[in-house]
Design an enzyme around this catalytic site. Structure first.
Site, PDB file in Angstrom:
ATOM      1  N   TRP A  75      31.904  44.570  36.856  1.00  0.00           N
ATOM      2  CA  TRP A  75      33.147  45.344  36.867  1.00  0.00           C
ATOM      3  C   TRP A  75      33.493  45.818  35.447  1.00  0.00           C
ATOM      4  CZ3 TRP A  75      37.366  45.787  40.670  1.00  0.00           C
ATOM      5  CH2 TRP A  75      36.948  45.468  41.973  1.00  0.00           C
TER       6      TRP A  75
ATOM      7  N   VAL B 165      34.793  40.674  32.986  1.00  0.00           N
ATOM      8  CA  VAL B 165      36.017  41.395  32.620  1.00  0.00           C
ATOM      9  C   VAL B 165      36.900  41.435  33.856  1.00  0.00           C
ATOM     10  CG1 VAL B 165      36.988  43.526  31.690  1.00  0.00           C
ATOM     11  CG2 VAL B 165      34.616  42.871  31.124  1.00  0.00           C
ATOM     12  N   VAL B 166      38.034  40.754  33.792  1.00  0.00           N
ATOM     13  CA  VAL B 166      38.960  40.752  34.917  1.00  0.00           C
ATOM     14  C   VAL B 166      40.273  41.359  34.437  1.00  0.00           C
ATOM     15  CG1 VAL B 166      39.857  39.431  36.859  1.00  0.00           C
ATOM     16  CG2 VAL B 166      37.917  38.534  35.563  1.00  0.00           C
ATOM     17  N   ILE B 167      40.736  42.395  35.120  1.00  0.00           N
ATOM     18  CA  ILE B 167      41.963  43.079  34.703  1.00  0.00           C
ATOM     19  C   ILE B 167      42.991  42.968  35.815  1.00  0.00           C
ATOM     20  CG2 ILE B 167      42.944  45.306  34.019  1.00  0.00           C
ATOM     21  CD1 ILE B 167      40.351  45.894  32.584  1.00  0.00           C
TER      22      ILE B 167
ATOM     23  N   GLY C 129      47.840  44.637  41.088  1.00  0.00           N
ATOM     24  CA  GLY C 129      49.166  44.442  41.661  1.00  0.00           C
ATOM     25  C   GLY C 129      49.271  43.298  42.646  1.00  0.00           C
ATOM     26  N   THR C 130      48.174  42.563  42.851  1.00  0.00           N
ATOM     27  CA  THR C 130      48.204  41.463  43.818  1.00  0.00           C
ATOM     28  C   THR C 130      47.791  40.171  43.122  1.00  0.00           C
ATOM     29  OG1 THR C 130      45.870  41.520  44.468  1.00  0.00           O
ATOM     30  CG2 THR C 130      47.343  43.127  45.530  1.00  0.00           C
TER      31      THR C 130
ATOM     32  N   HIS D  56      45.249  38.570  43.460  1.00  0.00           N
ATOM     33  CA  HIS D  56      43.787  38.453  43.409  1.00  0.00           C
ATOM     34  C   HIS D  56      43.303  38.060  42.005  1.00  0.00           C
ATOM     35  CE1 HIS D  56      40.281  39.310  45.975  1.00  0.00           C
ATOM     36  NE2 HIS D  56      39.640  39.484  44.838  1.00  0.00           N
TER      37      HIS D  56
ATOM     38  N   ARG E 266      38.942  43.654  22.753  1.00  0.00           N
ATOM     39  CA  ARG E 266      38.158  42.419  22.600  1.00  0.00           C
ATOM     40  C   ARG E 266      36.678  42.612  22.905  1.00  0.00           C
ATOM     41  NH1 ARG E 266      43.206  41.921  23.565  1.00  0.00           N
ATOM     42  NH2 ARG E 266      44.393  40.071  22.922  1.00  0.00           N
TER      43      ARG E 266
HETATM   44  C1  DLZ Z   1      37.662  42.100  43.855  1.00  0.00           C
HETATM   45  C2  DLZ Z   1      37.696  42.153  42.373  1.00  0.00           C
HETATM   46  C3  DLZ Z   1      38.802  42.710  41.702  1.00  0.00           C
HETATM   47  C4  DLZ Z   1      39.986  43.237  42.426  1.00  0.00           C
HETATM   48  N1  DLZ Z   1      38.833  42.806  40.366  1.00  0.00           N
HETATM   49  C5  DLZ Z   1      37.784  42.316  39.650  1.00  0.00           C
HETATM   50  C6  DLZ Z   1      37.808  42.387  38.225  1.00  0.00           C
HETATM   51  O1  DLZ Z   1      38.728  42.910  37.580  1.00  0.00           O
HETATM   52  N2  DLZ Z   1      36.741  41.860  37.561  1.00  0.00           N
HETATM   53  C7  DLZ Z   1      35.680  41.259  38.200  1.00  0.00           C
HETATM   54  O2  DLZ Z   1      34.759  40.779  37.516  1.00  0.00           O
HETATM   55  N3  DLZ Z   1      35.647  41.202  39.552  1.00  0.00           N
HETATM   56  C8  DLZ Z   1      36.655  41.721  40.285  1.00  0.00           C
HETATM   57  N4  DLZ Z   1      36.632  41.663  41.650  1.00  0.00           N
HETATM   58  C9  DLZ Z   1      35.377  41.214  42.311  1.00  0.00           C
HETATM   59  C10 DLZ Z   1      35.232  39.695  42.516  1.00  0.00           C
HETATM   60  O3  DLZ Z   1      34.904  39.058  41.297  1.00  0.00           O
HETATM   61  C11 DLZ Z   1      34.085  39.422  43.527  1.00  0.00           C
HETATM   62  O4  DLZ Z   1      32.909  40.075  43.085  1.00  0.00           O
HETATM   63  C12 DLZ Z   1      34.432  39.929  44.922  1.00  0.00           C
HETATM   64  O5  DLZ Z   1      35.617  39.320  45.384  1.00  0.00           O
HETATM   65  C13 DLZ Z   1      33.279  39.653  45.914  1.00  0.00           C
HETATM   66  O6  DLZ Z   1      33.006  38.257  46.006  1.00  0.00           O
END
Ligand code: DLZ
Length: 155
Positions: free
Chosen positions: A25, A80-82, A85-86, A88, A127
Site C-alpha cells: 500500500w 505504510v498505514v494511513i 475514516g473507520t 480499520h 518519514r
Molecule cells: C484494508 C487496508 C486499508 C484500508 N489500509 C491499509 C493501509 O493504509 N496500509 C496497509 O498496509 N494496508 C491497508 N489495508 C490492507 C490490509 O493490511 C490487508 O492487506 C487487507 O485487510 C487484506 O487482508
C-alpha cells in the site's frame, strides 16, 4: 511520537542473511522506505538480502515468521498505514505491531519495525527517506535489526 532522540547507529552486518518483508500500500512512500532499507543494507555490507512483498501490513507478520523460521538472521518489516475514516486503521496497526513483536520474541530473530502509522500522507512522506523527507524509517529499521543481532550475539 517524535523522531527526536533517535540514536546514531553504525552497524556492520557482514555475513548476515536479512529478509525484508514489505507491504504494497501507498506506493510512493513504500518506494522511499525500500530505497532507504537497501541503502542501509549496502552501507552495512549486507549482501545476502531477500525481499518479499505482501499485499498489506496485516500480512507482514506471517511473512516475517516464515523468514525467521527459515534461516534469516534478522527480518526488516516495512509498511505504510494511513488513517482513514473507520476504525480499520487501529486494527491493521495493532495486528502488524503485535504480530511482528510476537514473531521476534517467539523465534529470537530480531525484527526491525519499519511500519509507518500516520494520520495523513504528508506525515508518511516526511518519514520515507525521500528527497525532502525529515526521516528515513526504512534505513532506521535495518540499522535497528542489525544492531540487535550484534547485541544478542554474545549472550
Ligand atoms: C484494508 C487496508 C486499508 C484500508 N489500509 C491499509 C493501509 O493504509 N496500509 C496497509 O498496509 N494496508 C491497508 N489495508 C490492507 C490490509 O493490511 C490487508 O492487506 C487487507 O485487510 C487484506 O487482508
Amino acid at each position: 511520537m517524535s523522531g527526536a532522540g533517535a540514536p546514531q547507529i553504525t552497524v556492520d552486518g557482514t555475513g548476515l542473511r536479512i529478509t525484508v518483508v514489505a507491504a504494497s500500500w501507498h506506493t510512493e512512500v513504500m518506494d522511499g522506505l525500500l530505497a532507504g532499507a537497501r541503502r542501509a543494507l549496502a552501507a552495512a555490507h549486507v549482501t545476502h538480502v531477500t525481499e518479499i512483498r505482501v499485499p498489506g501490513s496485516f500480512e507482514l507478520p506471517v511473512a516475517a515468521a516464515r523468514a525467521a523460521e527459515h534461516g534469516a538472521d534478522a527480518v526488516v518489516a516495512l509498511g505504510v498505514v494511513i488513517r482513514g475514516g473507520t476504525p480499520h486503521f487501529e486494527y491493521v496497526c495493532s495486528a502488524a505491531t503485535t504480530g511482528l513483536t510476537d514473531v521476534s520474541v517467539r523465534t529470537g530473530v530480531p525484527v526491525g519495525f519499519g511500519v509507518l502509522t500516520c494520520d495523513d500522507e504528508q506525515q508518511a512522506l516526511d518519514r520515507a527517506g525521500l528527497p525532502g523527507s525529515r526521516e528515513d524509517k526504512g534505513a532506521e529499521a535495518v540499522e535497528a535489526a542489525i544492531a540487535t543481532v550484534v547485541a544478542l550475539r554474545d549472550l
